[in-house]
Design a protein around this motif. Structure first.
Motif, PDB file in Angstrom:
ATOM      1  N   TRP A  54      49.905  34.509  45.928  1.00  0.00           N
ATOM      2  CA  TRP A  54      48.155  34.564  46.585  1.00  0.00           C
ATOM      3  C   TRP A  54      47.678  35.723  45.611  1.00  0.00           C
ATOM      4  O   TRP A  54      48.669  36.445  45.538  1.00  0.00           O
ATOM      5  CB  TRP A  54      48.253  34.706  47.991  1.00  0.00           C
ATOM      6  CG  TRP A  54      48.178  33.993  48.781  1.00  0.00           C
ATOM      7  CD1 TRP A  54      48.289  33.435  49.415  1.00  0.00           C
ATOM      8  CD2 TRP A  54      46.842  33.411  48.996  1.00  0.00           C
ATOM      9  NE1 TRP A  54      48.796  32.228  50.265  1.00  0.00           N
ATOM     10  CE2 TRP A  54      47.721  32.196  50.044  1.00  0.00           C
ATOM     11  CE3 TRP A  54      45.496  32.800  48.979  1.00  0.00           C
ATOM     12  CZ2 TRP A  54      46.458  31.108  50.480  1.00  0.00           C
ATOM     13  CZ3 TRP A  54      44.902  31.834  48.942  1.00  0.00           C
ATOM     14  CH2 TRP A  54      45.214  31.023  50.309  1.00  0.00           C
ATOM     15  N   ILE A  55      46.823  35.459  45.317  1.00  0.00           N
ATOM     16  CA  ILE A  55      46.056  36.971  44.209  1.00  0.00           C
ATOM     17  C   ILE A  55      44.818  37.203  45.046  1.00  0.00           C
ATOM     18  O   ILE A  55      44.002  36.196  45.410  1.00  0.00           O
ATOM     19  CB  ILE A  55      46.292  36.727  42.774  1.00  0.00           C
ATOM     20  CG1 ILE A  55      45.460  35.544  41.772  1.00  0.00           C
ATOM     21  CG2 ILE A  55      47.662  36.501  41.745  1.00  0.00           C
ATOM     22  CD1 ILE A  55      44.616  35.544  40.883  1.00  0.00           C
ATOM     23  N   SER A  56      44.429  38.097  44.340  1.00  0.00           N
ATOM     24  CA  SER A  56      42.875  39.359  45.415  1.00  0.00           C
ATOM     25  C   SER A  56      41.924  39.077  43.505  1.00  0.00           C
ATOM     26  O   SER A  56      42.733  39.283  42.799  1.00  0.00           O
ATOM     27  CB  SER A  56      42.967  40.499  45.875  1.00  0.00           C
ATOM     28  OG  SER A  56      41.783  40.716  45.691  1.00  0.00           O
ATOM     29  N   ILE A  57      41.155  37.674  43.973  1.00  0.00           N
ATOM     30  CA  ILE A  57      39.682  37.496  43.036  1.00  0.00           C
ATOM     31  C   ILE A  57      39.706  39.029  43.128  1.00  0.00           C
ATOM     32  O   ILE A  57      38.380  39.505  41.917  1.00  0.00           O
ATOM     33  CB  ILE A  57      39.549  36.732  43.279  1.00  0.00           C
ATOM     34  CG1 ILE A  57      40.610  35.615  43.053  1.00  0.00           C
ATOM     35  CG2 ILE A  57      38.267  36.804  41.206  1.00  0.00           C
ATOM     36  CD1 ILE A  57      41.341  36.099  41.145  1.00  0.00           C
ATOM     37  N   CYS A  58      38.859  38.930  43.561  1.00  0.00           N
ATOM     38  CA  CYS A  58      37.311  40.057  43.968  1.00  0.00           C
ATOM     39  C   CYS A  58      37.057  40.483  45.260  1.00  0.00           C
ATOM     40  O   CYS A  58      37.453  40.045  46.081  1.00  0.00           O
ATOM     41  CB  CYS A  58      36.267  39.716  42.968  1.00  0.00           C
ATOM     42  SG  CYS A  58      35.813  38.096  43.373  1.00  0.00           S
ATOM     43  N   ASN A  59      35.760  41.245  45.408  1.00  0.00           N
ATOM     44  CA  ASN A  59      34.977  41.688  46.925  1.00  0.00           C
ATOM     45  C   ASN A  59      33.460  40.856  46.978  1.00  0.00           C
ATOM     46  O   ASN A  59      33.076  41.982  46.010  1.00  0.00           O
ATOM     47  CB  ASN A  59      35.565  42.774  47.573  1.00  0.00           C
ATOM     48  CG  ASN A  59      34.582  42.846  48.655  1.00  0.00           C
ATOM     49  OD1 ASN A  59      34.460  42.601  49.696  1.00  0.00           O
ATOM     50  ND2 ASN A  59      36.171  43.325  49.537  1.00  0.00           N
ATOM     51  N   ASP A 106      46.396  42.215  47.473  1.00  0.00           N
ATOM     52  CA  ASP A 106      45.510  43.132  47.021  1.00  0.00           C
ATOM     53  C   ASP A 106      45.941  44.074  46.109  1.00  0.00           C
ATOM     54  O   ASP A 106      45.359  44.948  45.905  1.00  0.00           O
ATOM     55  CB  ASP A 106      45.712  43.796  48.253  1.00  0.00           C
ATOM     56  CG  ASP A 106      44.410  43.164  49.458  1.00  0.00           C
ATOM     57  OD1 ASP A 106      44.350  42.310  49.287  1.00  0.00           O
ATOM     58  OD2 ASP A 106      45.002  44.049  50.813  1.00  0.00           O
ATOM     59  N   ASN A 107      47.467  43.641  45.601  1.00  0.00           N
ATOM     60  CA  ASN A 107      47.891  44.845  44.436  1.00  0.00           C
ATOM     61  C   ASN A 107      47.039  44.456  43.417  1.00  0.00           C
ATOM     62  O   ASN A 107      47.564  44.558  41.747  1.00  0.00           O
ATOM     63  CB  ASN A 107      49.633  44.767  44.369  1.00  0.00           C
ATOM     64  CG  ASN A 107      49.606  45.779  46.400  1.00  0.00           C
ATOM     65  OD1 ASN A 107      48.583  46.545  46.368  1.00  0.00           O
ATOM     66  ND2 ASN A 107      50.495  45.240  46.456  1.00  0.00           N
ATOM     67  N   SER A 108      46.687  42.632  42.801  1.00  0.00           N
ATOM     68  CA  SER A 108      46.782  41.688  41.900  1.00  0.00           C
ATOM     69  C   SER A 108      45.402  42.989  41.454  1.00  0.00           C
ATOM     70  O   SER A 108      45.016  43.143  42.462  1.00  0.00           O
ATOM     71  CB  SER A 108      46.043  40.867  42.364  1.00  0.00           C
ATOM     72  OG  SER A 108      45.432  40.208  42.843  1.00  0.00           O
ATOM     73  N   PRO A 109      45.335  42.977  40.233  1.00  0.00           N
ATOM     74  CA  PRO A 109      44.305  43.008  39.143  1.00  0.00           C
ATOM     75  C   PRO A 109      43.317  42.721  39.117  1.00  0.00           C
ATOM     76  O   PRO A 109      42.992  41.495  39.774  1.00  0.00           O
ATOM     77  CB  PRO A 109      44.430  43.630  38.237  1.00  0.00           C
ATOM     78  CG  PRO A 109      45.558  42.628  38.125  1.00  0.00           C
ATOM     79  CD  PRO A 109      46.240  42.681  38.955  1.00  0.00           C
ATOM     80  N   ALA A 110      42.039  42.864  39.368  1.00  0.00           N
ATOM     81  CA  ALA A 110      40.929  42.244  38.869  1.00  0.00           C
ATOM     82  C   ALA A 110      41.120  41.314  37.657  1.00  0.00           C
ATOM     83  O   ALA A 110      41.144  42.877  36.587  1.00  0.00           O
ATOM     84  CB  ALA A 110      39.343  42.942  39.627  1.00  0.00           C
TER      85      ALA A 110
END
Length: 119
Positions: A54-59, A106-110
Protein backbone atom coordinates in the motif's frame (compact mmCIF):
# COMPACT_ATOMS: atom_id res chain seq x y z
CA UNK A 1 50.78 10.62 -13.55
CA UNK A 2 47.75 9.42 -15.46
CA UNK A 3 46.52 7.37 -12.49
CA UNK A 4 46.81 10.41 -10.17
CA UNK A 5 44.77 12.46 -12.63
CA UNK A 6 42.15 9.72 -12.77
CA UNK A 7 41.95 9.65 -8.96
CA UNK A 8 41.56 13.41 -8.78
CA UNK A 9 38.87 13.36 -11.48
CA UNK A 10 37.01 10.51 -9.73
CA UNK A 11 37.19 12.35 -6.40
CA UNK A 12 35.88 15.56 -7.95
CA UNK A 13 33.01 13.68 -9.56
CA UNK A 14 32.14 12.05 -6.23
CA UNK A 15 32.11 15.41 -4.46
CA UNK A 16 29.99 16.99 -7.20
CA UNK A 17 27.40 14.21 -6.96
CA UNK A 18 27.20 14.59 -3.18
CA UNK A 19 26.54 18.33 -3.32
CA UNK A 20 22.99 19.67 -3.00
CA UNK A 21 21.37 20.17 -6.37
CA UNK A 22 23.29 17.30 -7.94
CA UNK A 23 21.35 15.10 -10.33
CA UNK A 24 19.02 12.69 -8.56
CA UNK A 25 17.44 9.48 -9.67
CA UNK A 26 13.81 9.36 -10.68
CA UNK A 27 11.44 6.42 -10.90
CA UNK A 28 8.61 5.80 -13.35
CA UNK A 29 6.40 3.01 -12.07
CA UNK A 30 3.59 1.31 -13.98
CA UNK A 31 0.88 -1.16 -13.10
CA UNK A 32 -2.82 -1.85 -12.98
CA UNK A 33 -4.34 -0.47 -9.75
CA UNK A 34 -5.22 -3.58 -7.73
CA UNK A 35 -7.06 -1.93 -4.83
CA UNK A 36 -7.90 1.66 -3.92
CA UNK A 37 -9.33 2.96 -0.68
CA UNK A 38 -10.17 6.36 0.74
CA UNK A 39 -9.89 6.84 4.49
CA UNK A 40 -12.15 8.98 6.68
CA UNK A 41 -9.28 11.46 7.06
CA UNK A 42 -9.14 11.94 3.27
CA UNK A 43 -6.14 9.74 2.45
CA UNK A 44 -6.28 8.02 -0.92
CA UNK A 45 -4.36 4.74 -0.73
CA UNK A 46 -3.42 2.37 -3.54
CA UNK A 47 -2.20 -1.20 -3.46
CA UNK A 48 0.46 -0.79 -6.11
CA UNK A 49 1.29 -3.94 -8.07
CA UNK A 50 4.74 -2.57 -8.87
CA UNK A 51 5.42 -2.00 -5.16
CA UNK A 52 3.44 -5.01 -3.88
CA UNK A 53 2.28 -2.89 -0.95
CA UNK A 54 0.00 0.00 0.00
CA UNK A 55 1.14 3.53 -0.82
CA UNK A 56 -0.45 6.87 -0.05
CA UNK A 57 -1.15 8.89 -3.19
CA UNK A 58 -2.74 12.09 -1.87
CA UNK A 59 -5.44 13.48 0.41
CA UNK A 60 -8.86 14.76 -0.72
CA UNK A 61 -9.28 16.93 2.41
CA UNK A 62 -5.95 18.78 2.55
CA UNK A 63 -2.90 19.52 0.43
CA UNK A 64 -0.32 16.78 0.83
CA UNK A 65 3.21 17.27 -0.50
CA UNK A 66 2.03 19.91 -2.96
CA UNK A 67 -0.94 17.89 -4.26
CA UNK A 68 -4.16 19.85 -3.79
CA UNK A 69 -7.46 18.20 -2.84
CA UNK A 70 -8.85 19.07 -6.29
CA UNK A 71 -5.99 17.32 -8.06
CA UNK A 72 -6.26 14.43 -5.61
CA UNK A 73 -9.92 13.92 -6.50
CA UNK A 74 -8.96 13.87 -10.18
CA UNK A 75 -6.24 11.30 -9.52
CA UNK A 76 -8.61 9.18 -7.42
CA UNK A 77 -11.16 9.18 -10.25
CA UNK A 78 -8.45 8.20 -12.75
CA UNK A 79 -7.31 5.36 -10.53
CA UNK A 80 -10.83 4.02 -9.99
CA UNK A 81 -11.48 4.19 -13.74
CA UNK A 82 -8.21 2.43 -14.52
CA UNK A 83 -8.90 -0.27 -11.93
CA UNK A 84 -12.43 -0.90 -13.22
CA UNK A 85 -11.17 -1.18 -16.81
CA UNK A 86 -7.98 -3.10 -16.05
CA UNK A 87 -5.86 -0.27 -17.48
CA UNK A 88 -2.24 0.41 -16.68
CA UNK A 89 -1.36 3.63 -14.89
CA UNK A 90 2.07 5.28 -14.71
CA UNK A 91 3.40 7.10 -11.65
CA UNK A 92 6.41 9.40 -11.81
CA UNK A 93 8.46 10.01 -8.66
CA UNK A 94 11.13 12.68 -9.10
CA UNK A 95 13.06 11.80 -5.94
CA UNK A 96 12.91 7.99 -5.88
CA UNK A 97 15.73 5.75 -6.99
CA UNK A 98 13.47 2.84 -8.03
CA UNK A 99 9.89 1.70 -7.72
CA UNK A 100 10.47 -1.10 -5.22
CA UNK A 101 12.17 1.27 -2.75
CA UNK A 102 9.32 3.79 -2.50
CA UNK A 103 8.17 3.95 1.10
CA UNK A 104 4.83 2.36 1.93
CA UNK A 105 1.66 3.55 3.64
CA UNK A 106 1.76 7.15 4.94
CA UNK A 107 5.53 7.37 4.44
CA UNK A 108 5.26 7.20 0.65
CA UNK A 109 5.93 10.37 -1.31
CA UNK A 110 3.29 11.91 -3.53
CA UNK A 111 3.90 11.21 -7.21
CA UNK A 112 4.84 14.12 -9.45
CA UNK A 113 2.21 12.97 -11.94
CA UNK A 114 -0.09 10.05 -12.75
CA UNK A 115 -1.13 9.03 -16.27
CA UNK A 116 -2.96 6.31 -18.12
CA UNK A 117 -0.47 4.21 -20.07
CA UNK A 118 -2.88 2.37 -22.36
CA UNK A 119 -6.31 3.49 -23.47
Amino acid sequence: MKSVAKLVAAGALGIALALPGAARAAAYCTGVPAEINTHSDGRVMLFATWRNDWISICNIDRTREGVSPTLCMTWAAQLVTAASQGKTVGFYYADASNCASIANFDNSPAPTYIRFVGY
